[in-house]
Write a protein that holds these residues in place. Structure first.
Motif, PDB file in Angstrom:
ATOM      1  N   GLN A   9       0.881  -1.271  -0.051  1.00 41.34           N
ATOM      2  CA  GLN A   9       0.009   0.210   0.074  1.00 41.34           C
ATOM      3  C   GLN A   9       0.932   1.274   0.039  1.00 41.34           C
ATOM      4  O   GLN A   9       0.388   2.187  -0.740  1.00 41.34           O
ATOM      5  CB  GLN A   9      -0.989   0.066   1.117  1.00 41.34           C
ATOM      6  N   ILE A  10       1.879   1.359   0.628  1.00 40.07           N
ATOM      7  CA  ILE A  10       2.869   2.446   0.654  1.00 40.07           C
ATOM      8  C   ILE A  10       3.400   2.716  -0.723  1.00 40.07           C
ATOM      9  O   ILE A  10       3.345   3.958  -0.957  1.00 40.07           O
ATOM     10  CB  ILE A  10       4.131   1.974   1.850  1.00 40.07           C
ATOM     11  N   GLU A  11       4.000   1.707  -1.357  1.00 42.04           N
ATOM     12  CA  GLU A  11       4.425   1.615  -2.818  1.00 42.04           C
ATOM     13  C   GLU A  11       3.234   2.082  -3.628  1.00 42.04           C
ATOM     14  O   GLU A  11       3.714   3.009  -4.401  1.00 42.04           O
ATOM     15  CB  GLU A  11       4.795   0.293  -3.217  1.00 42.04           C
ATOM     16  N   LEU A  12       2.113   1.534  -3.431  1.00 40.45           N
ATOM     17  CA  LEU A  12       1.138   2.112  -4.556  1.00 40.45           C
ATOM     18  C   LEU A  12       0.747   3.692  -4.140  1.00 40.45           C
ATOM     19  O   LEU A  12       0.551   4.226  -5.138  1.00 40.45           O
ATOM     20  CB  LEU A  12      -0.215   1.225  -4.355  1.00 40.45           C
ATOM     21  N   ARG A  13       0.577   4.131  -2.921  1.00 38.18           N
ATOM     22  CA  ARG A  13       0.288   5.455  -2.842  1.00 38.18           C
ATOM     23  C   ARG A  13       1.350   6.216  -3.259  1.00 38.18           C
ATOM     24  O   ARG A  13       1.156   7.250  -3.873  1.00 38.18           O
ATOM     25  CB  ARG A  13       0.337   5.614  -1.232  1.00 38.18           C
ATOM     26  N   THR A  14       2.726   5.861  -3.121  1.00 36.38           N
ATOM     27  CA  THR A  14       3.896   6.484  -3.645  1.00 36.38           C
ATOM     28  C   THR A  14       3.886   6.815  -5.293  1.00 36.38           C
ATOM     29  O   THR A  14       3.976   7.843  -5.732  1.00 36.38           O
ATOM     30  CB  THR A  14       5.296   5.966  -3.361  1.00 36.38           C
ATOM     31  N   GLU A  15       3.439   5.751  -5.685  1.00 38.45           N
ATOM     32  CA  GLU A  15       3.341   5.605  -7.464  1.00 38.45           C
ATOM     33  C   GLU A  15       2.191   6.502  -7.758  1.00 38.45           C
ATOM     34  O   GLU A  15       2.095   7.271  -8.766  1.00 38.45           O
ATOM     35  CB  GLU A  15       3.198   4.077  -7.853  1.00 38.45           C
ATOM     36  N   ARG A  16       1.080   6.537  -7.104  1.00 38.58           N
ATOM     37  CA  ARG A  16      -0.030   7.117  -7.440  1.00 38.58           C
ATOM     38  C   ARG A  16       0.189   8.865  -7.325  1.00 38.58           C
ATOM     39  O   ARG A  16      -0.006   9.566  -8.167  1.00 38.58           O
ATOM     40  CB  ARG A  16      -1.250   6.896  -6.556  1.00 38.58           C
ATOM     41  N   GLU A  17       0.983   9.263  -6.244  1.00 36.26           N
ATOM     42  CA  GLU A  17       1.137  10.476  -5.923  1.00 36.26           C
ATOM     43  C   GLU A  17       2.242  11.029  -7.026  1.00 36.26           C
ATOM     44  O   GLU A  17       2.218  12.017  -7.390  1.00 36.26           O
ATOM     45  CB  GLU A  17       1.958  10.796  -4.351  1.00 36.26           C
ATOM     46  N   ALA A  18       3.191  10.364  -7.318  1.00 36.11           N
ATOM     47  CA  ALA A  18       4.194  10.521  -8.457  1.00 36.11           C
ATOM     48  C   ALA A  18       3.338  10.694  -9.924  1.00 36.11           C
ATOM     49  O   ALA A  18       3.891  11.688 -10.403  1.00 36.11           O
ATOM     50  CB  ALA A  18       5.108   9.453  -8.774  1.00 36.11           C
ATOM     51  N   ALA A  19       2.660   9.812  -9.931  1.00 35.19           N
ATOM     52  CA  ALA A  19       1.760   9.885 -11.082  1.00 35.19           C
ATOM     53  C   ALA A  19       1.065  11.190 -11.179  1.00 35.19           C
ATOM     54  O   ALA A  19       0.678  11.728 -12.399  1.00 35.19           O
ATOM     55  CB  ALA A  19       0.722   8.723 -11.465  1.00 35.19           C
TER      56      ALA A  19
END
Length: 260
Positions: free
Chosen positions: A226-236
């Motif tokens: 979940q941490i990684e998915l949030r990081t990717e979403r915020e970067a996108a």
């Protein structure tokens, strides 16, 4: 370009796998035989379920208006009771299967707590109308990540014998020739705040009982995911915002040339 994107995806998958593999691990747990050392929410649910048949009987005799709010039984649906709004676990199940359901929760909660997670009930805000996302929930938390825990038992249609149908239709002419009863289909769900960080297990009691340790380990692994998915979403989102701003600047320049 395709090869470059493929290599980036492989690199991302490997990095994510490495992070997930470092998630907390818990040794195999035996399925709980009783609730003597169960989580307080499990015990509270057990105590309420022990009172429930008496509450149902009182409610049938007295009716809604003559029964205190705290003594009204939980909502009944197809032979199952919906318990969440009673200050307990988020469970929809029949009383006949409740002992096993509570022991399942006791085992899973014990494993999650051993892995560092906290388990608590989130209450709904008071004094105003609430949205669906603000309804009470059972939450597991670790490193600031939150996951909702839900359990439900399915139901099936059972056709009645002709004598029973005839008896019911004497009392109510519109009575159906079938009734819905609890089934053996069970579902344990863990729902994360990020899309893709959720998991559901379905099956009979025997199947879910065999998967208890897998469930515990998977939930712990959902935390870094979940941490990684949030990081990717915020970067996108940052990249999308920059592209939007660039397009807007180009549009203004083009319009300025036209105006000039």
């Amino acid at each position: 370009e395709r090869e470059r994107h493929k290599a980036l995806e492989q690199k991302r998958a490997q990095a994510l796998k490495a992070k997930i593999s470092k998630a907390g691990t818990v040794g195999p747990l035996a399925f709980a035989q009783d609730l003597s050392d169960a989580h307080p929410l499990v015990k509270a649910t057990q105590r309420y379920c022990e009172r429930l048949p008496r509450l149902v009987g009182q409610y049938k005799r007295r009716g809604w208006s003559q029964t205190k709010a705290e003594d009204r039984p939980a909502e009944e649906s197809q032979g199952r009771y919906v318990l969440l709004h009673r200050g307990m676990l988020n469970i929809t199940a029949s009383l006949e299967s409740m002992d096993w359901v509570l022991r399942l929760h006791a085992t899973i909660f014990k494993g999650l707590q051993a892995g560092g997670m906290s388990i608590a009930r989130r209450e709904a805000p008071t004094g105003r109308a609430i949205s669906r996302s603000e309804m009470p929930a059972i939450e597991a938390k670790l490193k600031g990540e939150v996951f909702k825990i839900e359990f439900s038992q399915g139901y099936r249609r059972v056709y009645l014998d002709p004598d029973e149908v005839a008896r019911r239709r004497k009392e109510q002419s519109w009575a159906s020739d079938y009734e819905n009863q609890p089934s053996e289909k069970l579902s344990f769900r863990v729902i994360g705040t990020e899309y893709g960080a959720s998991k559901e297990w379905k099956g009979t009691q025997d199947k879910l009982q065999d998967q208890v340790n897998e469930i515990i380990q998977t939930v712990l692994q959902l935390v870094p995911l979940q941490i990684e998915l949030r990081t990717e979403r915020e970067a996108a989102a940052v990249v999308a915002q920059r592209e939007t701003e660039a397009r807007e600047r180009e549009r203004r320049r083009s319009q300025a040339k036209v105006d000039q």
